[in-house]
Design a protein around this motif. Structure first.
Motif, PDB file in Angstrom:
ATOM      1  N   GLU A  65       0.728  -1.521  -0.086  1.00 27.22           N
ATOM      2  CA  GLU A  65      -0.037  -0.003   0.123  1.00 27.22           C
ATOM      3  C   GLU A  65       0.786   1.289  -0.114  1.00 27.22           C
ATOM      4  N   THR A  66       2.132   1.073   0.102  1.00 28.68           N
ATOM      5  CA  THR A  66       2.986   2.317   0.233  1.00 28.68           C
ATOM      6  C   THR A  66       2.951   3.059  -1.080  1.00 28.68           C
ATOM      7  N   PRO A  67       2.796   4.367  -0.982  1.00 26.22           N
ATOM      8  CA  PRO A  67       2.788   5.124  -2.295  1.00 26.22           C
ATOM      9  C   PRO A  67       4.100   5.237  -2.886  1.00 26.22           C
ATOM     10  N   VAL A  68       4.102   5.280  -4.314  1.00 29.94           N
ATOM     11  CA  VAL A  68       5.485   5.238  -4.977  1.00 29.94           C
ATOM     12  C   VAL A  68       5.261   6.628  -5.839  1.00 29.94           C
ATOM     13  N   ASN A  69       6.056   7.617  -5.914  1.00 30.17           N
ATOM     14  CA  ASN A  69       6.299   8.725  -6.596  1.00 30.17           C
ATOM     15  C   ASN A  69       7.276   8.916  -7.321  1.00 30.17           C
ATOM     16  N   ASP A  70       7.198   9.676  -8.589  1.00 23.33           N
ATOM     17  CA  ASP A  70       8.309  10.191  -9.481  1.00 23.33           C
ATOM     18  C   ASP A  70       9.761  10.523  -8.679  1.00 23.33           C
ATOM     19  N   GLY A  71      10.716  10.101  -9.006  1.00 25.62           N
ATOM     20  CA  GLY A  71      11.927  10.355  -8.237  1.00 25.62           C
ATOM     21  C   GLY A  71      12.334   9.302  -7.242  1.00 25.62           C
ATOM     22  N   ASP A  72      11.309   8.396  -6.640  1.00 29.23           N
ATOM     23  CA  ASP A  72      11.694   7.551  -5.774  1.00 29.23           C
ATOM     24  C   ASP A  72      12.625   6.547  -6.119  1.00 29.23           C
ATOM     25  N   GLU A  73      13.173   5.950  -5.026  1.00 32.84           N
ATOM     26  CA  GLU A  73      14.279   4.735  -5.375  1.00 32.84           C
ATOM     27  C   GLU A  73      13.458   3.484  -4.679  1.00 32.84           C
ATOM     28  N   VAL A  74      13.040   2.448  -5.339  1.00 32.74           N
ATOM     29  CA  VAL A  74      12.519   1.260  -5.094  1.00 32.74           C
ATOM     30  C   VAL A  74      13.516   0.213  -5.102  1.00 32.74           C
ATOM     31  N   GLY A  75      13.650  -0.466  -4.034  1.00 33.67           N
ATOM     32  CA  GLY A  75      14.370  -1.830  -3.901  1.00 33.67           C
ATOM     33  C   GLY A  75      13.351  -3.074  -3.521  1.00 33.67           C
ATOM     34  N   PHE A  76      13.912  -4.039  -4.350  1.00 36.06           N
ATOM     35  CA  PHE A  76      13.164  -5.164  -3.902  1.00 36.06           C
ATOM     36  C   PHE A  76      14.187  -6.422  -3.677  1.00 36.06           C
ATOM     37  N   PHE A  77      13.968  -7.324  -2.898  1.00 34.39           N
ATOM     38  CA  PHE A  77      14.733  -8.425  -2.314  1.00 34.39           C
ATOM     39  C   PHE A  77      14.009  -9.476  -1.661  1.00 34.39           C
ATOM     40  N   PRO A  78      14.616 -10.780  -1.633  1.00 32.97           N
ATOM     41  CA  PRO A  78      14.071 -11.685  -0.954  1.00 32.97           C
ATOM     42  C   PRO A  78      14.303 -11.721   0.469  1.00 32.97           C
ATOM     43  N   PRO A  79      13.498 -12.180   1.336  1.00 33.00           N
ATOM     44  CA  PRO A  79      13.645 -12.198   2.532  1.00 33.00           C
ATOM     45  C   PRO A  79      14.957 -12.836   3.082  1.00 33.00           C
ATOM     46  N   VAL A  80      15.345 -12.570   4.034  1.00 30.65           N
ATOM     47  CA  VAL A  80      16.889 -13.109   4.443  1.00 30.65           C
ATOM     48  C   VAL A  80      16.607 -13.689   6.095  1.00 30.65           C
ATOM     49  N   THR A  81      17.423 -14.609   6.037  1.00 27.73           N
ATOM     50  CA  THR A  81      17.668 -15.198   7.481  1.00 27.73           C
ATOM     51  C   THR A  81      19.007 -15.372   7.956  1.00 27.73           C
ATOM     52  N   GLY A  82      19.002 -15.310   9.148  1.00 21.31           N
ATOM     53  CA  GLY A  82      20.407 -15.586   9.892  1.00 21.31           C
ATOM     54  C   GLY A  82      20.608 -16.467  10.663  1.00 21.31           C
TER      55      GLY A  82
END
Length: 83
Positions: A65-82
């Motif tokens: 639901e987070t808005p995305v606007n022109d000029g934004d940086e968006v990152g996608f990544f898988p879940p990480v475990t440790g």
């Protein structure tokens, strides 16, 4: 235009680490995922195939639901475990 980054296994599976992308009506992170899924193949598997993909907007953890606007940086990544 937004800057999209792909991390870890997503980068390998999609064969790209980043791209600049026009929003073309995508106003939320979830809508952006749906737009990316229309590319088919691995894109569809990752963004609509039931895999858990985490997202960040401007280096802040984000929900669909987070808005995305022109000029934004968006990152996608898988879940990480440790351990």
């Amino acid at each position: 235009m937004i800057h999209v980054l792909y991390f870890a296994s997503l980068r390998e599976r999609l064969d790209t680490e980043s791209e600049n992308l026009a929003l073309d009506g995508a106003a939320t992170l979830g809508e952006l995922k749906k737009k990316l899924a229309t590319r088919g193949g691995a894109w569809a598997e990752i963004f609509t195939g039931g895999e858990l993909v985490l997202g960040a907007v401007n280096q802040e953890m984000a929900q669909d639901e987070t808005p995305v606007n022109d000029g934004d940086e968006v990152g996608f990544f898988p879940p990480v475990t440790g351990g």
